[in-house]
Design a protein around this motif. Sequence first.
Motif, PDB file in Angstrom:
ATOM      1  N   SER A  30       0.837  -1.208   0.000  1.00  0.00           N
ATOM      2  CA  SER A  30       0.000   0.000   0.000  1.00  0.00           C
ATOM      3  C   SER A  30       0.864   1.248   0.000  1.00  0.00           C
ATOM      4  O   SER A  30       0.649   2.165  -0.796  1.00  0.00           O
ATOM      5  CB  SER A  30      -0.928   0.002   1.219  1.00  0.00           C
ATOM      6  OG  SER A  30      -1.793  -1.114   1.194  1.00  0.00           O
ATOM      7  N   ARG A  31       1.857   1.302   0.881  1.00  0.00           N
ATOM      8  CA  ARG A  31       2.727   2.478   0.971  1.00  0.00           C
ATOM      9  C   ARG A  31       3.556   2.653  -0.300  1.00  0.00           C
ATOM     10  O   ARG A  31       3.744   3.778  -0.769  1.00  0.00           O
ATOM     11  CB  ARG A  31       3.649   2.371   2.182  1.00  0.00           C
ATOM     12  CG  ARG A  31       2.955   2.577   3.509  1.00  0.00           C
ATOM     13  CD  ARG A  31       3.956   2.677   4.656  1.00  0.00           C
ATOM     14  NE  ARG A  31       4.882   1.558   4.695  1.00  0.00           N
ATOM     15  CZ  ARG A  31       4.725   0.474   5.452  1.00  0.00           C
ATOM     16  NH1 ARG A  31       3.665   0.356   6.226  1.00  0.00           N
ATOM     17  NH2 ARG A  31       5.623  -0.493   5.439  1.00  0.00           N
ATOM     18  N   CYS A  37      -1.885   6.616  -0.734  1.00  0.00           N
ATOM     19  CA  CYS A  37      -1.682   6.117   0.630  1.00  0.00           C
ATOM     20  C   CYS A  37      -0.545   6.905   1.266  1.00  0.00           C
ATOM     21  O   CYS A  37       0.607   6.802   0.862  1.00  0.00           O
ATOM     22  CB  CYS A  37      -1.359   4.628   0.626  1.00  0.00           C
ATOM     23  SG  CYS A  37      -1.085   3.938   2.275  1.00  0.00           S
ATOM     24  N   PHE A  40       0.518   3.923   6.614  1.00  0.00           N
ATOM     25  CA  PHE A  40      -0.136   2.652   6.919  1.00  0.00           C
ATOM     26  C   PHE A  40       0.673   2.017   8.034  1.00  0.00           C
ATOM     27  O   PHE A  40       1.699   1.392   7.801  1.00  0.00           O
ATOM     28  CB  PHE A  40      -0.166   1.758   5.674  1.00  0.00           C
ATOM     29  CG  PHE A  40      -1.099   0.585   5.751  1.00  0.00           C
ATOM     30  CD1 PHE A  40      -1.080  -0.292   6.825  1.00  0.00           C
ATOM     31  CD2 PHE A  40      -1.983   0.344   4.721  1.00  0.00           C
ATOM     32  CE1 PHE A  40      -1.934  -1.379   6.881  1.00  0.00           C
ATOM     33  CE2 PHE A  40      -2.852  -0.743   4.749  1.00  0.00           C
ATOM     34  CZ  PHE A  40      -2.825  -1.609   5.831  1.00  0.00           C
ATOM     35  N   GLU A  56      -4.392   3.911   9.041  1.00  0.00           N
ATOM     36  CA  GLU A  56      -4.113   4.173   7.628  1.00  0.00           C
ATOM     37  C   GLU A  56      -4.578   5.582   7.272  1.00  0.00           C
ATOM     38  O   GLU A  56      -5.657   5.991   7.680  1.00  0.00           O
ATOM     39  CB  GLU A  56      -4.865   3.181   6.748  1.00  0.00           C
ATOM     40  CG  GLU A  56      -4.591   1.732   7.069  1.00  0.00           C
ATOM     41  CD  GLU A  56      -5.538   0.795   6.354  1.00  0.00           C
ATOM     42  OE1 GLU A  56      -5.624   0.855   5.113  1.00  0.00           O
ATOM     43  OE2 GLU A  56      -6.213   0.008   7.042  1.00  0.00           O
ATOM     44  N   TYR A  58      -5.124   8.161   3.928  1.00  0.00           N
ATOM     45  CA  TYR A  58      -5.222   8.283   2.472  1.00  0.00           C
ATOM     46  C   TYR A  58      -5.534   9.724   2.109  1.00  0.00           C
ATOM     47  O   TYR A  58      -6.101  10.473   2.913  1.00  0.00           O
ATOM     48  CB  TYR A  58      -6.319   7.351   1.930  1.00  0.00           C
ATOM     49  CG  TYR A  58      -5.998   5.904   2.179  1.00  0.00           C
ATOM     50  CD1 TYR A  58      -5.275   5.173   1.249  1.00  0.00           C
ATOM     51  CD2 TYR A  58      -6.375   5.277   3.359  1.00  0.00           C
ATOM     52  CE1 TYR A  58      -4.946   3.847   1.489  1.00  0.00           C
ATOM     53  CE2 TYR A  58      -6.046   3.955   3.603  1.00  0.00           C
ATOM     54  CZ  TYR A  58      -5.329   3.254   2.664  1.00  0.00           C
ATOM     55  OH  TYR A  58      -4.993   1.951   2.904  1.00  0.00           O
ATOM     56  N   PHE A  64      -8.669   5.555  -0.808  1.00  0.00           N
ATOM     57  CA  PHE A  64      -8.974   4.370  -0.005  1.00  0.00           C
ATOM     58  C   PHE A  64      -9.726   3.329  -0.827  1.00  0.00           C
ATOM     59  O   PHE A  64      -9.435   2.134  -0.758  1.00  0.00           O
ATOM     60  CB  PHE A  64      -9.772   4.730   1.246  1.00  0.00           C
ATOM     61  CG  PHE A  64     -10.201   3.524   2.023  1.00  0.00           C
ATOM     62  CD1 PHE A  64      -9.270   2.775   2.740  1.00  0.00           C
ATOM     63  CD2 PHE A  64     -11.519   3.114   2.013  1.00  0.00           C
ATOM     64  CE1 PHE A  64      -9.659   1.632   3.433  1.00  0.00           C
ATOM     65  CE2 PHE A  64     -11.925   1.981   2.716  1.00  0.00           C
ATOM     66  CZ  PHE A  64     -10.991   1.250   3.425  1.00  0.00           C
ATOM     67  N   HIS A  67      -7.399   1.470  -2.831  1.00  0.00           N
ATOM     68  CA  HIS A  67      -6.693   0.493  -1.989  1.00  0.00           C
ATOM     69  C   HIS A  67      -7.503  -0.791  -1.866  1.00  0.00           C
ATOM     70  O   HIS A  67      -6.989  -1.889  -2.081  1.00  0.00           O
ATOM     71  CB  HIS A  67      -6.427   1.100  -0.607  1.00  0.00           C
ATOM     72  CG  HIS A  67      -6.067   0.092   0.423  1.00  0.00           C
ATOM     73  ND1 HIS A  67      -4.890  -0.620   0.394  1.00  0.00           N
ATOM     74  CD2 HIS A  67      -6.753  -0.349   1.514  1.00  0.00           C
ATOM     75  CE1 HIS A  67      -4.862  -1.444   1.436  1.00  0.00           C
ATOM     76  NE2 HIS A  67      -5.973  -1.301   2.122  1.00  0.00           N
TER      77      HIS A  67
END
Length: 100
Positions: A30-31, A37, A40, A56, A58, A64, A67
């Motif tokens: 994610s990062r 993002c 996280f 988290e 965003y 999001f 994600h």
Amino acid sequence: MAFVIHVDFAIKPEGRERFRELIVENATRSREDEPGCRQFDVTQDPKNPNRIVLYEVYDDRAAFDAHVASSHYALFDEASSGLVTSKLVTVLERIDPACD
């Protein structure tokens, strides 16, 4: 204003190590792979190692949603579903303008 998700997981003791591996991989992807993002964090309760809490951040709801639609999230969600006994998701807004 940033879109924040707080997730509180209760994990089956026998699945704790596998869950940790899966969630760290999801957070890393994610990062690194999601431009929306910002943060996280994966944390564990030192008094209850079966409690994993995520924080988290965003850019916005659309980031999001991207994600949740990602392949790495789908893999995490499927692989971890049998390891979780409960999950509490809270949607928040960060109010510190210095962070946005």
